[in-house]
Design an enzyme around this catalytic site. Sequence first.
Site, PDB file in Angstrom:
ATOM      1  N   THR C  37      31.539 -25.089 -22.094  1.00  0.00           N
ATOM      2  CA  THR C  37      32.692 -25.213 -21.201  1.00  0.00           C
ATOM      3  C   THR C  37      32.722 -26.597 -20.553  1.00  0.00           C
ATOM      4  O   THR C  37      31.746 -27.344 -20.619  1.00  0.00           O
ATOM      5  CB  THR C  37      32.613 -24.157 -20.076  1.00  0.00           C
ATOM      6  OG1 THR C  37      31.406 -24.375 -19.325  1.00  0.00           O
ATOM      7  CG2 THR C  37      32.584 -22.760 -20.653  1.00  0.00           C
ATOM      8  N   ASP C  38      33.847 -26.920 -19.922  1.00  0.00           N
ATOM      9  CA  ASP C  38      33.894 -28.128 -19.108  1.00  0.00           C
ATOM     10  C   ASP C  38      34.512 -27.825 -17.747  1.00  0.00           C
ATOM     11  O   ASP C  38      34.853 -26.673 -17.458  1.00  0.00           O
ATOM     12  CB  ASP C  38      34.585 -29.285 -19.844  1.00  0.00           C
ATOM     13  CG  ASP C  38      36.071 -29.042 -20.087  1.00  0.00           C
ATOM     14  OD1 ASP C  38      36.745 -28.417 -19.242  1.00  0.00           O
ATOM     15  OD2 ASP C  38      36.565 -29.493 -21.128  1.00  0.00           O
ATOM     16  N   PHE C  39      34.637 -28.850 -16.907  1.00  0.00           N
ATOM     17  CA  PHE C  39      35.038 -28.648 -15.512  1.00  0.00           C
ATOM     18  C   PHE C  39      36.425 -28.025 -15.372  1.00  0.00           C
ATOM     19  O   PHE C  39      36.768 -27.527 -14.301  1.00  0.00           O
ATOM     20  CB  PHE C  39      34.998 -29.991 -14.756  1.00  0.00           C
ATOM     21  CG  PHE C  39      36.213 -30.832 -14.982  1.00  0.00           C
ATOM     22  CD1 PHE C  39      36.386 -31.514 -16.167  1.00  0.00           C
ATOM     23  CD2 PHE C  39      37.201 -30.916 -14.017  1.00  0.00           C
ATOM     24  CE1 PHE C  39      37.518 -32.266 -16.402  1.00  0.00           C
ATOM     25  CE2 PHE C  39      38.345 -31.668 -14.239  1.00  0.00           C
ATOM     26  CZ  PHE C  39      38.491 -32.352 -15.441  1.00  0.00           C
ATOM     27  N   SER C  40      37.228 -28.059 -16.426  1.00  0.00           N
ATOM     28  CA  SER C  40      38.564 -27.454 -16.359  1.00  0.00           C
ATOM     29  C   SER C  40      38.459 -25.932 -16.325  1.00  0.00           C
ATOM     30  O   SER C  40      39.435 -25.243 -16.029  1.00  0.00           O
ATOM     31  CB  SER C  40      39.403 -27.879 -17.569  1.00  0.00           C
ATOM     32  OG  SER C  40      38.927 -27.236 -18.745  1.00  0.00           O
TER      33      SER C  40
END
Lengths: 158, 158, 158, 158
Positions: C37-40
């Site tokens: 995952t990423d910060f979004s």
Amino acid sequence: VSEAGAALSWPDLAGRIVAGEGGRRHLLPIRVYYEDTDFSGFVYHASYLRFIERGRSDFLRLAGVHHRELLAGTGGTKPCAFVVRRMSLDFLKPARIDELLEVETRVDTITQATFELRQTVRRDATVVFAATVQVVLVSLDGRPQRLPGSVRDAITAG
Amino acid sequence: VSEAGAALSWPDLAGRIVAGEGGRRHLLPIRVYYEDTDFSGFVYHASYLRFIERGRSDFLRLAGVHHRELLAGTGGTKPCAFVVRRMSLDFLKPARIDELLEVETRVDTITQATFELRQTVRRDATVVFAATVQVVLVSLDGRPQRLPGSVRDAITAG
Amino acid sequence: VSEAGAALSWPDLAGRIVAGEGGRRHLLPIRVYYEDTDFSGFVYHASYLRFIERGRSDFLRLAGVHHRELLAGTGGTKPCAFVVRRMSLDFLKPARIDELLEVETRVDTITQATFELRQTVRRDATVVFAATVQVVLVSLDGRPQRLPGSVRDAITAG
Amino acid sequence: VSEAGAALSWPDLAGRIVAGEGGRRHLLPIRVYYEDTDFSGFVYHASYLRFIERGRSDFLRLAGVHHRELLAGTGGTKPCAFVVRRMSLDFLKPARIDELLEVETRVDTITQATFELRQTVRRDATVVFAATVQVVLVSLDGRPQRLPGSVRDAITAG
């Protein structure tokens, strides 16, 4: 030649080795990108291992030690590569997308076959991550190798 | 202030936007580290997606568009983030550890809700990777958002 | 022997090749972890390339083609490795932490030196990502190699 | 419902919690893919952090603790996420592409706000990597949170 040209265009790409009050150390800037974060909004914890590996590689690069030459066995040694043997990690503060961090790398101790580094990641004056890293040079069958004199000299600025 | 200080110390960290014969484009240097390679000895194919994402982020950063502000919803829009909608990728040549690569990013087309970029990765004059990338701005429930005027202006340089 | 033992303990670790109405295809489950995952809050776009690479590797594994044997040059070929030459990617829906996804891999076409796959990632009945992937077998100096008969047979199920 | 269906189709996807002579522990199989290796031919050192994070996530999942619920603040707590505070890592043996590894996760100690795990990665009977991991639950502004009773019970099996 073209590598030299590129190095001129991007002078600080491998960071800088600086001397001074705190002793000789290497500094490398790191920008936090999408790839470094996770769904919590913070930097993913394993990303710090990538950051400090870049610091070690660029410290060695500026000191004149190159991964590809070691792997090719130029310099009179068997083909070999640096591997991490042991690490202690402290995750002290969260970091976030778009932030500018700085990896600092110092040599702590060096023995016949290993060297130990102290590495920190800072955002301005705040240490967000700290690590002690023991590195070994191994041949491709996984056996530890004595550090070549040229590598020892490069690491210790000896 | 400290960000500004850091930006002075590492002036090219986000690459450069250059104009000229080929039009306006962004250049970002990339060093190939351990993390970018795989057991074949070459750069792992998915690493190029990380490289060109850094190129997009730093192009937008230098143009004045910041991920965190978009996510915070400053600027009068809903909280949103850029997402990639479509990509065409050509893996043209292998790249290896320690090499110095350069990501070039150009804006191809821009519509109300999307923009399309042409991105290449080069080692000196050799293009090793080329991509066409369609990017969309979405709100956190996943809906496409109209690009704010400030973002459009930043991307197209007005 | 112990590999065989382990394979018994985790019978579906490499997914399954299934036949049926839609033709022969390989299915591999993927759990979304922090790393993906990423910060979004969504799955990082390049993570899908890792997911479908796992699908390709496990499809080949179940079909009897092993990366390490190719790299060792067993089977009468030069040491070689599969590399991706071209990809078209559609990012259709966001995916999130903890979700269970499924990679489907099908052989589209096969020529003397390349094969093309159609790969999708689904969450239940929803396709969240779709890709067309052209793969080439290259020797370690980067030259395309004719696909060995055993590899062709494995890929096409004879 | 469909998640339940998928869980039936891939019964061991989250590994297994087993009890017995050595106490309660979680086992998760890991296949080494391209993405996990580096140019040295071995598994990239930071990949082990991804492997053991999957082990922790799946241990918690089978124990009934879900990242997304914590982040959504269901269960009466502020929105929060687990973060790693401290790690000690021993890289004992190299691992390679295509190998089948197994992550073992055990709870060592648990306090009001943290728990400590002992995690190992094995290839058959050989331990290739060992870690001690201290985990903290933090709110989204980065503050440590008292572990909810349900989380404590899940982790310690009541």
